[in-house]
Design an enzyme around this catalytic site. Structure first.
Site, PDB file in Angstrom:
ATOM      1  N   GLY A  63       0.764  -1.249   0.000  1.00  0.00           N
ATOM      2  CA  GLY A  63       0.000   0.000   0.000  1.00  0.00           C
ATOM      3  C   GLY A  63       0.784   1.282   0.000  1.00  0.00           C
ATOM      4  O   GLY A  63       0.193   2.367   0.098  1.00  0.00           O
ATOM      5  N   ARG A  93       2.760  -1.653  -6.022  1.00  0.00           N
ATOM      6  CA  ARG A  93       2.891  -0.388  -6.751  1.00  0.00           C
ATOM      7  C   ARG A  93       4.272   0.242  -6.562  1.00  0.00           C
ATOM      8  O   ARG A  93       4.871   0.746  -7.520  1.00  0.00           O
ATOM      9  CB  ARG A  93       1.822   0.574  -6.223  1.00  0.00           C
ATOM     10  CG  ARG A  93       1.687   1.861  -7.018  1.00  0.00           C
ATOM     11  CD  ARG A  93       0.807   2.874  -6.276  1.00  0.00           C
ATOM     12  NE  ARG A  93      -0.421   2.316  -5.795  1.00  0.00           N
ATOM     13  CZ  ARG A  93      -1.584   2.321  -6.467  1.00  0.00           C
ATOM     14  NH1 ARG A  93      -1.659   2.891  -7.645  1.00  0.00           N
ATOM     15  NH2 ARG A  93      -2.662   1.775  -5.943  1.00  0.00           N
ATOM     16  N   CYS A 150     -14.242   4.387 -28.011  1.00  0.00           N
ATOM     17  CA  CYS A 150     -15.520   5.011 -28.333  1.00  0.00           C
ATOM     18  C   CYS A 150     -16.285   5.252 -27.036  1.00  0.00           C
ATOM     19  O   CYS A 150     -17.269   4.564 -26.755  1.00  0.00           O
ATOM     20  CB  CYS A 150     -16.286   4.069 -29.258  1.00  0.00           C
ATOM     21  SG  CYS A 150     -17.539   4.926 -30.167  1.00  0.00           S
TER      22      CYS A 150
HETATM   23  N1  LLP Z   1      -1.535  -7.076  -0.641  1.00  0.00           N
HETATM   24  C1  LLP Z   1      -2.865  -7.158  -0.804  1.00  0.00           C
HETATM   25  C2  LLP Z   1      -3.608  -8.167  -0.058  1.00  0.00           C
HETATM   26  C3  LLP Z   1      -3.521  -6.291  -1.681  1.00  0.00           C
HETATM   27  O1  LLP Z   1      -4.841  -6.376  -1.819  1.00  0.00           O
HETATM   28  C4  LLP Z   1      -2.781  -5.339  -2.420  1.00  0.00           C
HETATM   29  C5  LLP Z   1      -3.426  -4.449  -3.371  1.00  0.00           C
HETATM   30  C6  LLP Z   1      -1.384  -5.302  -2.229  1.00  0.00           C
HETATM   31  C7  LLP Z   1      -0.799  -6.180  -1.324  1.00  0.00           C
HETATM   32  C8  LLP Z   1      -0.494  -4.363  -2.972  1.00  0.00           C
HETATM   33  O2  LLP Z   1      -0.751  -3.018  -2.725  1.00  0.00           O
HETATM   34  P1  LLP Z   1       0.204  -1.902  -3.358  1.00  0.00           P
HETATM   35  O3  LLP Z   1       1.529  -1.991  -2.647  1.00  0.00           O
HETATM   36  O4  LLP Z   1       0.331  -2.167  -4.804  1.00  0.00           O
HETATM   37  O5  LLP Z   1      -0.504  -0.627  -3.079  1.00  0.00           O
HETATM   38  N2  LLP Z   1      -6.053  -1.210  -9.041  1.00  0.00           N
HETATM   39  C9  LLP Z   1      -5.774  -0.229  -8.014  1.00  0.00           C
HETATM   40  C10 LLP Z   1      -4.994  -0.816  -6.869  1.00  0.00           C
HETATM   41  C11 LLP Z   1      -5.673  -1.985  -6.199  1.00  0.00           C
HETATM   42  C12 LLP Z   1      -4.829  -2.576  -5.125  1.00  0.00           C
HETATM   43  C13 LLP Z   1      -5.431  -3.820  -4.606  1.00  0.00           C
HETATM   44  N3  LLP Z   1      -4.672  -4.491  -3.613  1.00  0.00           N
HETATM   45  C14 LLP Z   1      -5.055   0.937  -8.650  1.00  0.00           C
HETATM   46  O6  LLP Z   1      -4.886   0.943  -9.867  1.00  0.00           O
HETATM   47  O7  LLP Z   1      -4.681   1.903  -7.978  1.00  0.00           O
END
Ligand code: LLP
Length: 433
Positions: A247, A295, A363
């Protein structure tokens, strides 16, 4: 942009991985995803070194939903980190390149029976349970296969992280996890503890994505360790693992903090130190700590290159630049009104004083890549780069309007290579009857 040695303005031209973006376009065309391998490796190393140094026993499990293809699992493996997966498809992709299955966490609020079976048969390290019937089903599968599977349970600590509503996952009304505050978390822990073929080694939480407020992570650690303490005192359970999800927020545009990899490591440092203090103060066994950044490992590593097509100027209202991509390669504006930095790759030294909205070719009116970007005067045929597209772009792409998903090129030290080949029209009809 968040400049660094591998992404910079080289005398007015955007350079990534030692190559001018316009040279990549000459070789591969547009639209094109470009990923900077050095950046990804640096983030993996910095995160895992920091975890080791600040905490000790633990594992970075790259959240592969951010960007999943064979090569990213190879890179993660070479860097010695694990992976977080959320579908049979992600597990299959990792397995296809001999990723060490014991370093995989498998998540999801609705894993199918087939996926659970595939995960157990493949030897996935941890399955993160998210319902009672899933626990029943998994227990049965493990019995049939004579395997005792290590599991975690997804807990909802009820932390409000300040990010986009759809990206928040640990609010009390979330579809994910069992809330501590309602007593549901405690009930499921007792339930899973009694499963013969499941080895409940710890708990998991993930409070959301693109979070800058570090306080949210501290509160999540506090709440999880409070819960570990309660389970120890009330039932004598002592868990050996704690998975705190991912996150960490990254730089996209505007006021987002610009950080180096060392500064991104501060997120890990803070979590590690908070957890160390908490376990000591609360008299807990120090758990093996799993963190799942996605991310922050790949987001800023990626850029997307487009060719400018039609330009529509609505006098005194809005200037649109249409590019040869769109919501099929980047749906994040359509989904979350996401903001991006856009640059004209060969006009980096011209003053950016015209406001444009970069639109896709689908579109659909909502098919926007970035709104109100400041750019120099842009003409048809110019190449634009949208920055920080390494996470949740290729992985969320589609063939909407039967557009082709762009290929992915990896760059490093002046060399480039495909890691995902271009699609063809033939691919589009391959499964059509
Ligand atoms: N662990 C779990 C259980 C998760 O659900 C997620 C992300 C992560 C780790 C990784 O989180 P990160 O470090 O990438 O923030 N599609 C959305 C993001 C959805 C994230 C869902 N879960 C976007 O484009 O911003």
């Amino acid at each position: 942009m968040n400049e660094r040695v591998t992404l910079k303005n080289n005398n007015g031209h955007l350079e990534i991985g030692g190559i001018n973006a316009s040279n990549l376009v000459k070789k591969y065309g547009t639209p094109l995803y470009v990923m900077d391998q050095t950046y990804i490796e640096d983030m993996c190393k910095t995160f895992s070194d920091t975890l080791k140094k600040e905490y000790g026993d633990g594992m970075i499990a790259y959240a592969s939903k951010a960007f999943s293809c064979k090569e990213i699992y190879r890179i993660a493996n070479n860097m010695g980190i694990g992976a977080d997966t959320v579908s049979g498809g992600e597990i299959y992709t990792a397995k296809s390149v001999n990723f060490p299955m014991e370093k995989i966490c498998f998540h999801g609020n609705n894993k199918t029976t087939a996926e659970l079976k595939f995960a157990v048969e493949s030897g996935v390290g941890y399955i993160v349970l998210d319902s009672y019937t899933e626990a029943d089903e998994l227990d049965l599968i493990c019995k049939q296969l004579s395997i005792k599977q290590k599991v975690l349970i997804r807990i909802n600590p009820g932390v409000e992280a300040h990010t986009h509503h759809f990206i928040q996952t640990a609010k009390i009304d979330s579809k994910f996890g069992f809330a501590i505050s309602t007593g549901e978390a405690e009930e499921i822990v007792n339930y899973v503890k009694n499963k013969q073929n499941l080895d409940l080694v710890g708990l998991h939480c993930h409070i959301g994505s693109q979070i800058f407020e570090t306080k949210s992570f501290v509160i999540a650690v506090n709440k999880m360790t409070d819960f570990y303490k309660k389970l120890k005192l009330d039932y004598g359970y002592e868990f050996s693992v704690l998975n705190l999800g991912g996150g960490f927020g990254i730089y996209y545009a505007g006021d987002d903090a610009k950080k180096s990899s060392k500064e991104y490591a501060e997120y890990i440092k803070l979590i590690a130190n908070t957890l160390k203090e908490d376990v000591e103060r609360k008299g807990l066994k120090k758990p093996f700590l799993i963190l799942e950044p996605g991310r922050s490992i790949v987001g800023e590593a990626g850029i997307t290159l487009y060719t400018v097509g039609r330009i529509k100027k609505i006098k005194n209202i809005k200037n649109y630049i249409a590019v040869d991509g769109g919501m099929f390669d980047n749906p994040r504006f359509a989904l979350y009104q996401a903001k991006y930095t856009v640059v004209a790759v060969d006009k980096m030294n011209l003053s950016a004083n015209e406001k444009y909205t970069v639109a896709g070719k689908c579109c659909e009116s909502g098919d926007i890549i970035a709104e109100d970007c400041l750019l120099p005067n842009v003409e048809e045929g110019d190449i634009l780069a949208v920055l920080s597209t390494g996470a949740y772009n290729y992985s969320m792409s589609s063939n909407y309007n039967r557009n082709l998903i762009p290929p992915v090129v990896m760059v490093k030290n002046g060399e480039s290579r495909y890691v995902v080949k271009p699609q063809t029209y033939e691919d589009l009809i391959r499964n059509d009857i």
